[in-house]
Write a protein that holds these residues in place. Structure first.
Motif, PDB file in Angstrom:
ATOM      1  N   LYS A 164       0.885  -1.393   0.086  1.00 11.39           N
ATOM      2  CA  LYS A 164      -0.014   0.114   0.076  1.00 11.39           C
ATOM      3  C   LYS A 164       0.819   1.188  -0.046  1.00 11.39           C
ATOM      4  N   LYS A 165       1.809   1.297   0.637  1.00  9.39           N
ATOM      5  CA  LYS A 165       2.732   2.479   1.056  1.00  9.39           C
ATOM      6  C   LYS A 165       3.434   2.538  -0.542  1.00  9.39           C
ATOM      7  N   GLN A 167       0.818   4.148  -3.096  1.00  9.24           N
ATOM      8  CA  GLN A 167       0.477   5.381  -2.698  1.00  9.24           C
ATOM      9  C   GLN A 167       1.663   6.300  -3.195  1.00  9.24           C
ATOM     10  N   GLU A 197       2.041   6.599  -6.931  1.00 16.58           N
ATOM     11  CA  GLU A 197       0.989   7.443  -7.648  1.00 16.58           C
ATOM     12  C   GLU A 197       1.336   8.951  -7.344  1.00 16.58           C
ATOM     13  N   SER A 198       1.986   9.324  -6.156  1.00 15.28           N
ATOM     14  CA  SER A 198       2.255  10.829  -5.983  1.00 15.28           C
ATOM     15  C   SER A 198       3.598  11.119  -6.793  1.00 15.28           C
TER      16      SER A 198
END
Length: 185
Positions: free
Chosen positions: A23-24, A27, A30-31
């Motif tokens: 998950k990290k 995220q 994506e950023s």
């Protein structure tokens, strides 16, 4: 960027990460892709999961369980620039490759994985099977409280186990709910 490059076909790639960091990584990726202006090359970043429930200390808990711990699926037009961005994300180990080149998944592999995800969504919450044959257990509820034994069979659809306990020196089978037993420490 020319129009012809945005029309390239996106393919699914497998990205290895540290287990538990999926998950990290998603995220951050994506950023970072958005910040560097390469987000249009990424169609989707997926962590294949299913929702399972487990019994812990007599309580039902729901959690997300990943099908492939330590792996993400990325649907992207993977060029050198995007590959460099992805490879430099913290907790990323690298792509599954053939030699030095990231290898896209075949359509049948993608369909199988996506089908498994869709099937898990349709089924909803599934019990996580906390016991397996041969496990040492202790009965924690009911008339056989504090008896110890071993799991003979597991019935996941009924959330029950068949255990063998010694009663008056004789092996006796009992069928108990998951809530009535716990692993012996």
């Amino acid at each position: 960027m020319s129009k012809s490059k945005t029309k390239e076909i996106q393919k699914w790639y497998v990205l290895r990460t540290f287990s538990g960091h999926e998950k990290k990584v998603k995220q951050y990726l994506e950023s970072e892709a958005d910040r560097l202006g390469v987000i249009d090359k990424i169609g989707e970043i997926m962590i294949p999961t299913e929702t399972v429930f487990e019994m812990r200390q007599g309580k039902k808990r729901t959690r997300e369980k990943t099908f492939f711990p330590g792996y993400l699926l990325i649907n992207a037009v993977l060029d050198k620039e995007l590959q460099h961005v992805i490879s430099n994300v913290p907790s990323v180990v690298g792509f599954l490759t053939t030699g030095d080149v990231p290898t896209p998944l075949r359509p049948d592999e993608v369909n199988r994985i996506l089908g498994k995800i869709d099937e898990a969504r349709e089924l909803g919450e599934q019990p996580e099977i906390p016991f397996s044959e041969g496990d040492a257990i202790k009965v924690v509820d009911g008339p056989f409280n504090n008896f110890t034994g071993f799991v003979e069979e597991v019935y996941p659809d009924k959330m029950k186990v068949k255990v063998m306990v010694s009663i008056f020196g004789r092996k006796t089978p009992l069928e108990l709910d998951y809530l009535q037993v716990e692993h012996e420490e």
